[in-house]
Write a protein that holds these residues in place. Structure first.
Motif, mmCIF file in Angstrom:
data_model
loop_
_atom_site.group_PDB
_atom_site.id
_atom_site.type_symbol
_atom_site.label_atom_id
_atom_site.label_comp_id
_atom_site.label_asym_id
_atom_site.label_seq_id
_atom_site.Cartn_x
_atom_site.Cartn_y
_atom_site.Cartn_z
ATOM 1 N N MET A 238 0.757 -1.168 0.024
ATOM 2 C CA MET A 238 0.110 0.042 -0.241
ATOM 3 C C MET A 238 0.847 1.200 -0.033
ATOM 4 N N LYS A 239 1.952 1.402 0.694
ATOM 5 C CA LYS A 239 2.799 2.276 0.801
ATOM 6 C C LYS A 239 3.424 2.714 -0.536
ATOM 7 N N GLU A 240 3.918 1.625 -1.237
ATOM 8 C CA GLU A 240 4.541 1.717 -2.513
ATOM 9 C C GLU A 240 3.397 2.353 -3.493
ATOM 10 N N PHE A 241 2.380 1.750 -3.328
ATOM 11 C CA PHE A 241 1.050 2.344 -4.150
ATOM 12 C C PHE A 241 0.959 3.908 -4.113
ATOM 13 N N ILE A 242 0.721 4.258 -2.635
ATOM 14 C CA ILE A 242 0.718 5.878 -2.554
ATOM 15 C C ILE A 242 2.044 6.362 -3.118
ATOM 16 N N SER A 243 3.108 5.950 -2.734
ATOM 17 C CA SER A 243 4.398 6.502 -3.409
ATOM 18 C C SER A 243 4.267 6.685 -4.994
ATOM 19 N N TYR A 244 3.460 5.533 -5.728
ATOM 20 C CA TYR A 244 3.465 5.653 -6.996
ATOM 21 C C TYR A 244 2.362 6.872 -7.507
ATOM 22 N N LEU A 245 1.122 6.779 -6.591
ATOM 23 C CA LEU A 245 0.506 7.866 -6.705
ATOM 24 C C LEU A 245 0.972 9.616 -6.805
ATOM 25 N N GLU A 246 2.182 9.538 -5.601
ATOM 26 C CA GLU A 246 2.531 10.794 -5.561
ATOM 27 C C GLU A 246 3.637 11.071 -6.740
ATOM 28 N N SER A 247 4.020 10.074 -7.273
ATOM 29 C CA SER A 247 4.821 10.327 -8.481
ATOM 30 C C SER A 247 4.257 10.803 -9.627
ATOM 31 N N MET A 248 2.763 10.355 -9.649
ATOM 32 C CA MET A 248 1.991 10.557 -10.813
ATOM 33 C C MET A 248 1.503 12.262 -10.745
ATOM 34 N N SER B 250 -4.228 15.699 -1.366
ATOM 35 C CA SER B 250 -5.446 15.296 -0.832
ATOM 36 C C SER B 250 -6.184 13.918 -1.277
ATOM 37 N N THR B 251 -5.829 13.603 -2.444
ATOM 38 C CA THR B 251 -6.340 12.482 -3.125
ATOM 39 C C THR B 251 -5.358 11.391 -2.515
ATOM 40 N N THR B 252 -4.152 11.487 -2.566
ATOM 41 C CA THR B 252 -3.380 10.329 -2.005
ATOM 42 C C THR B 252 -3.533 10.081 -0.558
ATOM 43 N N LYS B 253 -4.071 11.293 0.208
ATOM 44 C CA LYS B 253 -4.209 10.813 1.715
ATOM 45 C C LYS B 253 -5.547 10.237 1.796
ATOM 46 N N GLU B 254 -6.501 10.555 0.947
ATOM 47 C CA GLU B 254 -7.882 9.736 0.992
ATOM 48 C C GLU B 254 -7.613 8.405 0.552
ATOM 49 N N ARG B 255 -6.847 7.956 -0.422
ATOM 50 C CA ARG B 255 -6.517 6.645 -0.886
ATOM 51 C C ARG B 255 -5.861 5.815 0.469
ATOM 52 N N GLU B 256 -4.841 6.517 0.890
ATOM 53 C CA GLU B 256 -4.114 5.923 2.005
ATOM 54 C C GLU B 256 -5.122 5.671 3.223
ATOM 55 N N HIS B 257 -6.168 6.604 3.585
ATOM 56 C CA HIS B 257 -7.178 6.491 4.794
ATOM 57 C C HIS B 257 -7.817 5.344 4.584
ATOM 58 N N TYR B 258 -8.439 5.129 3.366
ATOM 59 C CA TYR B 258 -9.499 4.079 2.967
ATOM 60 C C TYR B 258 -8.745 2.789 3.073
ATOM 61 N N LEU B 259 -7.566 2.707 2.237
ATOM 62 C CA LEU B 259 -7.023 1.399 2.122
ATOM 63 C C LEU B 259 -6.579 1.002 3.862
ATOM 64 N N GLY B 260 -6.042 1.836 4.440
ATOM 65 C CA GLY B 260 -5.670 1.497 5.879
ATOM 66 C C GLY B 260 -6.855 0.872 6.653
ATOM 67 N N ARG B 261 -8.070 1.411 6.405
ATOM 68 C CA ARG B 261 -9.383 0.916 6.936
ATOM 69 C C ARG B 261 -9.674 -0.550 6.338
ATOM 70 N N PHE B 262 -9.531 -0.540 5.349
ATOM 71 C CA PHE B 262 -9.388 -2.037 4.523
ATOM 72 C C PHE B 262 -8.598 -2.954 5.072
ATOM 73 N N THR C 292 -14.220 4.074 -0.792
ATOM 74 C CA THR C 292 -13.547 2.972 -0.500
ATOM 75 C C THR C 292 -13.423 1.978 -1.568
ATOM 76 N N LEU C 293 -14.569 1.781 -2.452
ATOM 77 C CA LEU C 293 -14.607 0.885 -3.591
ATOM 78 C C LEU C 293 -13.404 1.729 -4.483
ATOM 79 N N ARG C 294 -13.445 2.800 -4.767
ATOM 80 C CA ARG C 294 -12.409 3.447 -5.722
ATOM 81 C C ARG C 294 -10.901 3.235 -5.104
ATOM 82 N N ALA C 295 -10.689 3.269 -3.939
ATOM 83 C CA ALA C 295 -9.153 3.089 -3.116
ATOM 84 C C ALA C 295 -9.051 1.554 -3.444
ATOM 85 N N ILE C 296 -9.849 0.542 -3.360
ATOM 86 C CA ILE C 296 -9.493 -0.855 -3.544
ATOM 87 C C ILE C 296 -9.428 -0.948 -4.978
#
Length: 417
Positions: free
Chosen positions: A113-123, A128-140, A178-182
């Motif tokens: 998940m952290k690698e995925f977030i780093s990838y999003l940041e590189s894009m 706010s979008t990367t924090k949102e994805r990290e938040h909902y993935l953390g709950r998952f 949540t669906l979008r993040a997963i």
């Protein structure tokens, strides 16, 4: 923790200490929790219940709200549920865990998940979008740990659907995000060769459509009453007066007002020039005489001495720049002091921004000009305000053609004899 030796009073004191020392909650927050716990203690004592456990706590909520749906409760009642559940959690575990601890992104899946977030940041996605994805993935991930699932290859459609069932009480927007993040995470793992099959297609699609609320607006008289209510004899009043004028006369966002720097004030050209925090686009606005005089009055007679490059500073030590929450509080305080009816309306800086857009529409200002004034990227965002232009909407009404009398007099008609 020995539950037998802990009285209700001891439980409240210990839970308060954990809130303060471990979770670093403010004194006012801890006091707020403790006051309600004492109130609950008194209510239970009237029923002859002198001790506390999690079963008593849940029964207390059941007696208070019945078989409630959390999402339908008012904010006040949601706070009560939260406060009682915190005490139940402390009773059961002997400690309290912060949201950050509970949804820690760790383990094999956490690394992915952290690698995925780093990838999003590189894009170059917005923070706010990367924090949102990290938040909902953390709950998952927290859910997966509870199901003893430690590899994404074990995640199938049943797991995803079972997880969605736990979100039924939340808002549709939460389920959508949540669906979008997963979905995006699974797609990333497949493209990186970490999954043999593209399991992102197993994530169900929802029909969520974000329904924007009607903007809250105020008329000219209400805004003038609010401005007049500000006490400009005090240093903070001079500051708040300038802040309110920037919001209502120029439509600046709270984030841009708090982040306004001296080099943005181009006095010689009578301009305010800055890069917007939200869009990062350059916006130039006229430095109106009324606004300029308010800023000068604050700088000369009220601003604390500081080398900070920001125009607006806090009124008490430690001296520093203002942030969005402080700007919002300044506007809300002025509204409440004015006596203007704010019921069922928002009353922060954005309401003043909406009010400016409404006024420009009433004056038949063309859409591209309003777009430039508000700093929108395109007119599509500005069209959001067309719904509050009631005068123009009334002009679009069609006359209803009259119904001939013979229609009612025919057989089966209302006046048929």
């Amino acid at each position: 923790m020995s539950k037998i030796l802990n009285t209700f009073d001891r439980l409240i004191l210990d839970a308060s200490e954990v809130l303060s020392n471990k979770l670093l909650r403010s004194k006012n927050t801890v006091k707020w929790y403790r006051v309600y716990w004492r109130q609950m203690q008194r209510q239970l004592a009237k029923k002859g219940i002198m001790d506390f456990n999690s079963q008593i706590g849940q029964q207390y909520l059941l007696d208070s709200f019945g078989m409630f749906d959390y999402s339908t409760l008012s904010k006040c009642n949601k706070d009560i549920v939260k406060i009682v559940n915190v005490l139940c959690e402390y009773y059961d575990t002997g400690t309290l865990v912060s949201t950050k601890e509970r949804f820690a992104v760790d383990g094999v899946i956490g690394i992915q998940m952290k690698e995925f977030i780093s990838y999003l940041e590189s894009m170059r996605l917005k923070p706010s979008t990367t924090k949102e994805r990290e938040h909902y993935l953390g709950r998952f991930l927290f859910y997966l740990k509870g199901q003893n699932i430690y590899a994404m290859s074990e995640v199938n459609k049943v797991v995803i659907l079972d997880y969605l069932k736990t979100l039924n009480r939340l808002k549709p927007s939460v389920i959508h995000m949540t669906l979008r993040a997963i979905r995006s995470f699974l797609k990333y793992l497949f493209e990186q060769g970490q999954l043999k099959a593209d399991t992102s297609i197993l994530v169900p699609k929802d029909k969520y459509i974000k329904q924007a609320r009607l903007p809250s607006t105020y008329n000219v008289d209400e805004i003038q009453r609010m401005i007049s209510a500000i006490d400009r004899s005090r240093p903070c009043g001079k500051r708040d007066y300038a802040i309110v004028l920037l919001a209502c006369r120029l439509g600046m966002r709270a984030s841009d007002i708090g982040g306004l720097k001296f080099d943005s004030l181009r006095w010689e050209e009578c301009l305010i020039s800055f890069n917007q925090y939200k869009t990062e686009r350059l916006l130039q606005l006229p430095l109106l005489v009324e606004v300029g005089e308010a800023i000068i009055d604050y700088l000369k007679y009220a601003r604390p001495k500081s080398s900070e490059p920001y125009v607006f500073l806090t009124g008490r030590s430690p001296i520093g720049r203002l942030y969005t929450s402080s700007v919002t509080h300044a506007v809300q305080k002025a509204f409440l002091a004015s006596g203007v009816n704010v019921q069922h309306r928002r009353y922060g800086p954005h309401a003043l921004r909406h009010s400016l857009a409404s006024l420009l529409l009433e004056q038949n200002t063309v859409m591209p000009v309003i777009t430039e004034v508000l700093g929108h990227e395109n007119s599509a965002s500005t069209r959001y305000y067309l719904r509050i232009d009631l005068a123009s909407m009334k002009q679009c009404m069609l006359d209803v053609s009259s119904v001939p009398v013979t229609f009612y007099e025919q057989k089966g008609g209302y006046f048929y004899a």
